[in-house]
Design a protein around this motif. Structure first.
Motif, short mmCIF file in Angstrom:
data_model
loop_
_atom_site.label_atom_id
_atom_site.label_comp_id
_atom_site.label_asym_id
_atom_site.label_seq_id
_atom_site.Cartn_x
_atom_site.Cartn_y
_atom_site.Cartn_z
N LEU A 138 0.89 -1.14 -0.11
CA LEU A 138 0.07 -0.03 0.02
C LEU A 138 0.75 1.21 0.09
O LEU A 138 0.77 2.32 -0.78
CB LEU A 138 -0.96 -0.17 1.25
N ALA A 139 1.78 1.17 0.92
CA ALA A 139 2.73 2.46 0.90
C ALA A 139 3.46 2.60 -0.29
O ALA A 139 3.77 3.81 -0.78
CB ALA A 139 3.76 2.22 2.03
N ASP A 144 -2.89 7.58 -3.80
CA ASP A 144 -3.71 8.53 -2.96
C ASP A 144 -2.73 9.36 -2.16
O ASP A 144 -1.84 8.98 -1.39
CB ASP A 144 -4.40 7.60 -1.88
N PRO A 145 -2.90 10.75 -2.28
CA PRO A 145 -1.96 11.67 -1.76
C PRO A 145 -2.06 11.44 -0.34
O PRO A 145 -0.83 11.86 0.40
CB PRO A 145 -2.43 13.01 -2.38
N ASP A 146 -3.19 11.08 0.28
CA ASP A 146 -3.20 10.88 1.81
C ASP A 146 -2.43 9.92 2.34
O ASP A 146 -1.75 10.01 3.38
CB ASP A 146 -4.59 10.76 2.34
N ILE A 154 3.70 4.62 7.57
CA ILE A 154 3.31 3.22 7.28
C ILE A 154 4.27 2.22 6.80
O ILE A 154 4.32 0.97 7.56
CB ILE A 154 2.17 3.44 5.79
N GLU A 155 5.36 2.75 6.41
CA GLU A 155 6.42 1.71 6.11
C GLU A 155 7.04 1.36 7.41
O GLU A 155 7.44 0.19 7.46
CB GLU A 155 7.44 2.18 5.12
#
Length: 165
Positions: A138-139, A144-146, A154-155
């Motif tokens: 995902l990261a 998605d800018p958010d 996130i990582e």
């Protein structure tokens, strides 16, 4: 003989793509008898069995397709994903994890393989590994800018969800 095989295989694939899966299955099984070592025939036969919900019958065809050389890289990737996913659907989680882990190592840029691997890991009660794969994917792939704004966090958490910053 190769032209004959190619024509018959193309016809069977077209039947599957047009929704005539049972007829495609019959033709592909006949091709398997004629060309038992042909990885493309095995892959297409596995695929049609999967499309018909005959996962257990698909497995030996997938295995034959990926055992040796002969598939294009794209078809090999698809066959490995199909085999791993089929193992997962059948509840054969260790085999699913092994197949999909090896496939993800062979095709490290393939997000679909990583996603299916995460599902298999979840089913094998290896949720931390599954979440690490999904959060990292995902990261690193989200537009998605958010999400992109939180990529470092996130990582970080992907490596250990129990960690604090």
């Amino acid at each position: 003989m190769t032209g004959h095989r190619d024509r018959l295989l193309a016809e069977a694939v077209r039947l599957r793509e047009d929704g005539h899966r049972e007829e495609a299955r019959e033709r592909l099984l006949a091709l398997c008898e004629q060309f038992p070592l042909d990885p493309e025939v095995a892959y297409q036969t596995a695929w049609v069995h999967d499309a018909l919900g005959l996962e257990a019958e698909a497995v030996p065809h997938y295995v034959r397709a990926v055992e040796g050389p002969g598939l294009s890289p794209n078809d090999r990737r698809g066959a490995l994903l199909g085999l791993g996913s089929t193992y997962r659907v059948l509840g054969r989680y260790p085999e699913a994890v092994t197949t999909l882990s090896d496939a993800a190592a062979e095709f490290p840029d393939d997000g679909a393989l990583k996603t299916f691997l995460a599902m298999a890991l979840y089913n094998a009660d290896r949720t931390h590994e599954a979440m690490e794969i999904l959060l990292t994917l995902l990261a690193t792939t989200s537009k998605d800018p958010d999400i992109a704004g939180y990529r470092p966090a996130i990582e970080h958490y992907a490596k250990d969800l129990d960690a604090t910053m």
